[in-house]
Design an enzyme around this catalytic site. Structure first.
Site, short mmCIF file in Angstrom:
data_model
loop_
_atom_site.label_atom_id
_atom_site.label_comp_id
_atom_site.label_asym_id
_atom_site.label_seq_id
_atom_site.Cartn_x
_atom_site.Cartn_y
_atom_site.Cartn_z
N GLU A 17 -0.74 -2.01 5.28
CA GLU A 17 0.20 -1.96 6.41
C GLU A 17 0.16 -0.61 7.10
O GLU A 17 0.33 -0.52 8.30
CB GLU A 17 1.63 -2.27 5.92
CG GLU A 17 2.66 -2.37 7.03
CD GLU A 17 3.22 -1.03 7.50
OE1 GLU A 17 3.54 -0.91 8.71
OE2 GLU A 17 3.31 -0.09 6.68
N ASP A 47 0.81 -1.21 0.00
CA ASP A 47 0.00 0.00 0.00
C ASP A 47 0.84 1.27 0.00
O ASP A 47 2.03 1.25 0.32
CB ASP A 47 -0.96 0.01 1.19
CG ASP A 47 -0.24 -0.14 2.53
OD1 ASP A 47 0.76 -0.88 2.60
OD2 ASP A 47 -0.68 0.48 3.52
#
Length: 389
Positions: free
Chosen positions: A135, A78
């Site tokens: 995350e 991400d």
């Protein structure tokens, strides 16, 4: 073909992958393009591909031989809600989003290892390559675990790395035990009684009360926590008021909390609540405390950390491997995978010139020269862990 030659031949592809990902950042649990991109690459290499864990997570599984052992290697995928200021040719095409933490590089390195492992087939067992979403925000690792990651993809051990611009290029930094902190957040709302700034005696000023709370919070680490127990209490925001002649109804204080030990974590919450409530009461006001526990501390296992250290010394030389004297106060949701399976999380240095921007900076860019190092190391780690008997 030797591993080094194989990785070097793949370098143009790795750079292209990394820069494509960089140009198309996506936030946690919304990495739809990234997930599809990863899945296509893994399928082309012959991996059994599973999508949909934690919405956008991808697991690529490769089996070889008859061995029963298995390993998991994780890369986060991400991006962050930051407006990029690098001026690169492959700058983010999405306003307000960028890969400012190097997850584009982590993903590219693991895809490079995926190619080498599939081509070499120099292992006996099962490799699970875990491409994890979210995350940075929603704890994608915990979501994957809760959705049955290790039930569906058994792993005898799991490993992950993070690039670090503050460490010399190519340096491996690790430690057993705690390596990243637990992180929590407290939102303290002071409920006062607003009024005219010219008549403060007719009000209950939440700004004055809030200021007292802020100052009192500074005593927690210095007076309530043992000096040998790392802890951080940071007031990161204080919102109140709109004009000099208005006393507002309320004030909001946002506090970031970091720790490693569970007892310390409990003590920090207890003291923050107690101080906020008692300070408010002393001003004749009340508070509400919204206390959210976020990521747990990341705790490395000894045997797996020893395994990474020994392999890193053989891979890069003893001068390129350091044991961290103390853990980092940042946080990482790989903690939840390490709570379920033994493993190790470590850092790979990327500082080459000294001018590199830090992680989460709008001018940060992953160092592409790190790609072959990470890809080759992941390949050697998987092959060593699943070595033929």
């Amino acid at each position: 073909m030797k591993l080094s030659a194989s990785i070097d031949n793949a370098m143009p592809e790795l750079v292209a992958i990394r820069r494509d990902l960089h140009a198309h950042p996506e936030l946690g649990l919304a990495e739809t393009r990234t997930s599809a991109f990863i899945a296509r690459h893994l399928e082309a290499l012959g991996y059994a591909v599973t999508t949909g864990l934690a919405k956008t997570g991808v697991v690529g599984t490769l089996r070889n031989g008859t061995g029963s052992r298995s390993i998991g290697i994780r890369a986060d995928i991400d991006a962050l809600p930051i407006q990029e200021e690098t001026g690169l040719d492959y700058v983010s095409r999405t306003p307000g989003l960028m890969h400012a933490c190097g997850h584009d590089g982590h993903t590219a390195m693991l895809l490079g290892a995926a190619r080498a492992l599939a081509e070499r087939r120099n292992f006996d067992g099962t490799i699970n390559l875990i491409f994890q979403p979210a995350e940075e925000n929603f704890g994608g690792a915990k979501i994957m675990v809760d959705e049955g990651l290790f039930d569906r993809f058994p792993c005898d051990a799991v490993f992950a790395l993070h690039n670090e611009p503050n460490l010399p290029f190519g340096q491996f930094a690790l430690r057993e035990g705690p390596i990243m902190a637990a992180v929590d957040e407290a939102r303290i709302t002071v409920h006062g009684r607003g009024g005219h700034g010219a008549e403060p005696q007719e009000t209950a000023d939440p700004i004055v009360c809030g200021a007292s709370i802020v100052m009192a919070l500074q005593t927690i680490v210095s007076r309530n926590i043992h000096p040998m127990d790392p802890a951080v209490v940071t007031v990161g925001a204080f919102h109140a008021g709109s004009a000099s002649n208005i006393i507002p109804e309320r004030a909001e204080i946002v506090v970031g909390i970091r720790s490693f030990d569970s007892a310390v974590r409990d003590a920090l919450e207890h003291r923050i609540r107690m101080i906020a409530e008692a300070q408010a009461a002393s001003f004749g006001m009340r508070v509400t405390v919204d206390y959210e526990r976020s990521y747990d501390a990341t705790i490395n296992h000894q045997a797996e950390t020893d395994f990474v250290r020994d392999l890193a010394i053989r891979f890069a030389g003893a001068d390129k491997v350091v044991d961290l004297a103390r853990p980092f106060m940042g946080s990482e949701d790989f903690a939840y995978m390490l709570k379920e399976r033994p493993g190790s999380y470590f850092f790979l240095g990327s500082r080459a010139t000294g001018d590199e921007k830090p992680l989460h900076h709008p001018g940060y860019n992953f160092n592409d020269d790190l790609l072959p190092i990470g890809a080759a190391f992941w390949t050697e780690l998987a092959e060593a862990y699943l070595a033929r008997s």
